[in-house]
Scaffold this motif. Sequence first.
Motif, PDB file in Angstrom:
ATOM      1  N   SER A  33       0.847  -1.191   0.000  1.00  0.00           N
ATOM      2  CA  SER A  33       0.000   0.000   0.000  1.00  0.00           C
ATOM      3  C   SER A  33       0.884   1.243   0.000  1.00  0.00           C
ATOM      4  O   SER A  33       2.111   1.157   0.143  1.00  0.00           O
ATOM      5  CB  SER A  33      -0.890   0.006   1.240  1.00  0.00           C
ATOM      6  OG  SER A  33      -0.113   0.286   2.405  1.00  0.00           O
ATOM      7  N   GLU A  34       0.261   2.397  -0.118  1.00  0.00           N
ATOM      8  CA  GLU A  34       0.958   3.651   0.143  1.00  0.00           C
ATOM      9  C   GLU A  34       1.190   3.768   1.649  1.00  0.00           C
ATOM     10  O   GLU A  34       0.565   3.063   2.445  1.00  0.00           O
ATOM     11  CB  GLU A  34       0.119   4.832  -0.351  1.00  0.00           C
ATOM     12  CG  GLU A  34      -0.133   4.834  -1.849  1.00  0.00           C
ATOM     13  CD  GLU A  34       1.160   4.910  -2.651  1.00  0.00           C
ATOM     14  OE1 GLU A  34       2.037   5.729  -2.278  1.00  0.00           O
ATOM     15  OE2 GLU A  34       1.311   4.152  -3.629  1.00  0.00           O
ATOM     16  N   LYS A  35       2.079   4.666   2.034  1.00  0.00           N
ATOM     17  CA  LYS A  35       2.248   4.922   3.465  1.00  0.00           C
ATOM     18  C   LYS A  35       0.981   5.557   4.021  1.00  0.00           C
ATOM     19  O   LYS A  35       0.354   6.395   3.376  1.00  0.00           O
ATOM     20  CB  LYS A  35       3.437   5.873   3.698  1.00  0.00           C
ATOM     21  CG  LYS A  35       4.794   5.239   3.498  1.00  0.00           C
ATOM     22  CD  LYS A  35       5.898   6.231   3.826  1.00  0.00           C
ATOM     23  CE  LYS A  35       7.273   5.621   3.605  1.00  0.00           C
ATOM     24  NZ  LYS A  35       8.360   6.603   3.868  1.00  0.00           N
ATOM     25  N   TYR A  36       0.625   5.134   5.241  1.00  0.00           N
ATOM     26  CA  TYR A  36      -0.556   5.701   5.889  1.00  0.00           C
ATOM     27  C   TYR A  36      -0.145   6.927   6.696  1.00  0.00           C
ATOM     28  O   TYR A  36       0.764   6.855   7.530  1.00  0.00           O
ATOM     29  CB  TYR A  36      -1.221   4.667   6.786  1.00  0.00           C
ATOM     30  CG  TYR A  36      -1.765   3.481   6.022  1.00  0.00           C
ATOM     31  CD1 TYR A  36      -2.903   3.614   5.219  1.00  0.00           C
ATOM     32  CD2 TYR A  36      -1.138   2.243   6.065  1.00  0.00           C
ATOM     33  CE1 TYR A  36      -3.401   2.533   4.491  1.00  0.00           C
ATOM     34  CE2 TYR A  36      -1.639   1.156   5.350  1.00  0.00           C
ATOM     35  CZ  TYR A  36      -2.765   1.313   4.567  1.00  0.00           C
ATOM     36  OH  TYR A  36      -3.255   0.250   3.848  1.00  0.00           O
ATOM     37  N   ALA A  37      -0.816   8.047   6.436  1.00  0.00           N
ATOM     38  CA  ALA A  37      -0.462   9.293   7.123  1.00  0.00           C
ATOM     39  C   ALA A  37      -0.818   9.232   8.599  1.00  0.00           C
ATOM     40  O   ALA A  37      -0.158   9.867   9.434  1.00  0.00           O
ATOM     41  CB  ALA A  37      -1.172  10.467   6.455  1.00  0.00           C
ATOM     42  N   SER A  38      -1.857   8.470   8.920  1.00  0.00           N
ATOM     43  CA  SER A  38      -2.269   8.339  10.319  1.00  0.00           C
ATOM     44  C   SER A  38      -2.286   6.862  10.716  1.00  0.00           C
ATOM     45  O   SER A  38      -2.286   5.979   9.849  1.00  0.00           O
ATOM     46  CB  SER A  38      -3.662   8.944  10.522  1.00  0.00           C
ATOM     47  OG  SER A  38      -4.606   8.292   9.682  1.00  0.00           O
ATOM     48  N   ALA A  39      -2.305   6.618  12.019  1.00  0.00           N
ATOM     49  CA  ALA A  39      -2.337   5.234  12.497  1.00  0.00           C
ATOM     50  C   ALA A  39      -3.626   4.554  12.048  1.00  0.00           C
ATOM     51  O   ALA A  39      -4.686   5.175  11.975  1.00  0.00           O
ATOM     52  CB  ALA A  39      -2.228   5.204  14.018  1.00  0.00           C
ATOM     53  N   GLN A  40      -3.530   3.278  11.743  1.00  0.00           N
ATOM     54  CA  GLN A  40      -4.663   2.495  11.248  1.00  0.00           C
ATOM     55  C   GLN A  40      -4.898   1.292  12.151  1.00  0.00           C
ATOM     56  O   GLN A  40      -3.964   0.734  12.721  1.00  0.00           O
ATOM     57  CB  GLN A  40      -4.390   2.002   9.822  1.00  0.00           C
ATOM     58  CG  GLN A  40      -4.026   3.084   8.829  1.00  0.00           C
ATOM     59  CD  GLN A  40      -5.215   3.930   8.427  1.00  0.00           C
ATOM     60  OE1 GLN A  40      -6.272   3.404   8.080  1.00  0.00           O
ATOM     61  NE2 GLN A  40      -5.058   5.242   8.485  1.00  0.00           N
ATOM     62  N   GLN A  41      -6.156   0.901  12.254  1.00  0.00           N
ATOM     63  CA  GLN A  41      -6.506  -0.296  13.017  1.00  0.00           C
ATOM     64  C   GLN A  41      -7.024  -1.373  12.077  1.00  0.00           C
ATOM     65  O   GLN A  41      -7.995  -1.147  11.350  1.00  0.00           O
ATOM     66  CB  GLN A  41      -7.587   0.027  14.053  1.00  0.00           C
ATOM     67  CG  GLN A  41      -7.120   0.958  15.156  1.00  0.00           C
ATOM     68  CD  GLN A  41      -8.216   1.227  16.170  1.00  0.00           C
ATOM     69  OE1 GLN A  41      -9.394   1.265  15.835  1.00  0.00           O
ATOM     70  NE2 GLN A  41      -7.837   1.411  17.429  1.00  0.00           N
ATOM     71  N   VAL A  42      -6.376  -2.557  12.102  1.00  0.00           N
ATOM     72  CA  VAL A  42      -6.894  -3.728  11.401  1.00  0.00           C
ATOM     73  C   VAL A  42      -7.770  -4.484  12.395  1.00  0.00           C
ATOM     74  O   VAL A  42      -7.298  -4.901  13.447  1.00  0.00           O
ATOM     75  CB  VAL A  42      -5.757  -4.638  10.902  1.00  0.00           C
ATOM     76  CG1 VAL A  42      -6.320  -5.857  10.165  1.00  0.00           C
ATOM     77  CG2 VAL A  42      -4.799  -3.871   9.989  1.00  0.00           C
ATOM     78  N   ARG A  43      -9.053  -4.649  12.062  1.00  0.00           N
ATOM     79  CA  ARG A  43      -9.983  -5.339  12.953  1.00  0.00           C
ATOM     80  C   ARG A  43     -10.856  -6.286  12.131  1.00  0.00           C
ATOM     81  O   ARG A  43     -11.694  -5.830  11.356  1.00  0.00           O
ATOM     82  CB  ARG A  43     -10.888  -4.343  13.699  1.00  0.00           C
ATOM     83  CG  ARG A  43     -10.178  -3.400  14.649  1.00  0.00           C
ATOM     84  CD  ARG A  43      -9.621  -4.138  15.870  1.00  0.00           C
ATOM     85  NE  ARG A  43      -9.057  -3.224  16.846  1.00  0.00           N
ATOM     86  CZ  ARG A  43      -7.805  -2.766  16.813  1.00  0.00           C
ATOM     87  NH1 ARG A  43      -6.996  -3.129  15.831  1.00  0.00           N
ATOM     88  NH2 ARG A  43      -7.364  -1.948  17.751  1.00  0.00           N
ATOM     89  N   GLY A  44     -10.651  -7.575  12.296  1.00  0.00           N
ATOM     90  CA  GLY A  44     -11.493  -8.536  11.594  1.00  0.00           C
ATOM     91  C   GLY A  44     -10.725  -9.380  10.599  1.00  0.00           C
ATOM     92  O   GLY A  44      -9.599  -9.801  10.869  1.00  0.00           O
TER      93      GLY A  44
END
Length: 521
Positions: free
Chosen positions: A402-413
């Motif tokens: 992916s591209e870099k994520y500018a903000s923190a991300q949550q993987v859920r599921g």
Amino acid sequence: MGHPRKALRTTTVGAVSATLIAGSALGLTPTAQAADAVRFVDIAGDGGTVLKANVVTPAGADGTRRYPLLVLPTSWGLPQVEYLAQAQKLANSGYIVVSYNVRGFWQSGGEIEVAGPPDTADASKVIDWALANTPADDRHIGMAGVSYGAGISLLTAAKDKRVKAVAALSGWADLIDSIYSGRTQHVQATALLDGASLVTGRQSAELRQIFDDFYASNLTKEQDMIDWGKKRSAATYVDQLNQNGAAVMMANAWGDTIFPPNQYADFYEKLTGPKRLEFRPGDHATAELTGLFGLPNDVWTDTGRWFDHYLKGADNGIDREQPVQLKSRSTGGYEGYPDWKSVGATTKKIALSGTTTIHTNVDSGADGGIVFLSSILDQLAQAPPVASIPLLPRRWAAVWQSEKYASAQQVRGTAKLHTTVTPTKESGTLVAYLYDVGPLGLGKLVSNAPYTFHGRTPGKPFAVDLELFSTAYDVPAGHRLALVVDTVDPLYIEHNPSGAQLTFSSPANDPSYVSIPLREQ
């Protein structure tokens, strides 16, 4: 290919030794605490098979009143003293607790039936015995267990209407989807179960044949194996379980290498009665382990609250909480959801563009880890398996990022892979991995899952849809996600003929992607 059982002998013996050491410790610590209140008894199970059991009653129980009954079948390979610390606590709070060694293990008679009909019949016989020989209340009966005991508890609740509440901890609802997901043998997990049962129990001829056919990838016996597994899966009897109306609590670990979380989540969605689902970091039965030693433990605390409400009528609020409770692998905090589908309601896709061909039969360095060890490290130190994504050899691994994520991300599921594969041989195995990739290219494993195909026409493309194992993981700002696909992983038996290649493409009318349950933190 060498015989998997021989190749894994060292791993298995080490794991079995750890299991037995744990069992011995369990036999010493809780007994000292509970000795005055414990009765060791023989119970006649199905067909008269002797089941070695123990009974813990509330202090001062004199037969003038009835108490709710809890029946606890033992885990695979562990002795009957496994639950004594918890049994003491439960008895102190007003339960009759009967724990018994399932048939085929330790001193109990019979052969290992793997939660077959004799095992559920045994559980009903134990209930009969308790009602006849203790001040147990026939209107308030529950069952609980870890691992094997969890599976037997769920199956019994589907077949015996007297069971009003269940706590199934680190168990299975679908045996085939657990150790044969993606039509791929989870060989390390199966070898662990095989080895433990050889050391602590007596395998039936049927079970030995199932193991041997499984290891040998005997496709002529595949349907027989699937039918055998379905007979031993609560998912097969979900309508009966719903009709009986038992209150069902299930708890499992994100990294359970024997019973992955997906099959529990799928089953949970099909339940119509009172229900609760809990997922935490760790591997098979590691989340419950400290509770077996009598130490404070969230899983066992919630188990006690579940039974208090549904068997004793306690207004403790557990029925008003969000029924799906998740603990993130990254933060350790609990999150509540109204149902499982709400967990992964927000998804984002990474396009798997272009055409990539990889060669098979070589481990690229992307791996799911080692049974037990890797997920325990993740649980205790937030240290999942890692791989250097830039250094993965593209001859043997396909990589998309992916591209870099500018903000923190949550993987859920549950992340889902959809792609088109063109093989050069009629059989093959691929393993998909999702990585959290930091600025230096080091990838931490978020999830994985295997996929095997047979009977395909070489050179003819076909679509692959694969669910990765469900998880809860936080991706820091400035990181990216990567999907890696290779063909060899020590956790699984692979089915790649010599010299085979796999080509991944993304047709314009059916683009390839990985869909990730992702939201901003």
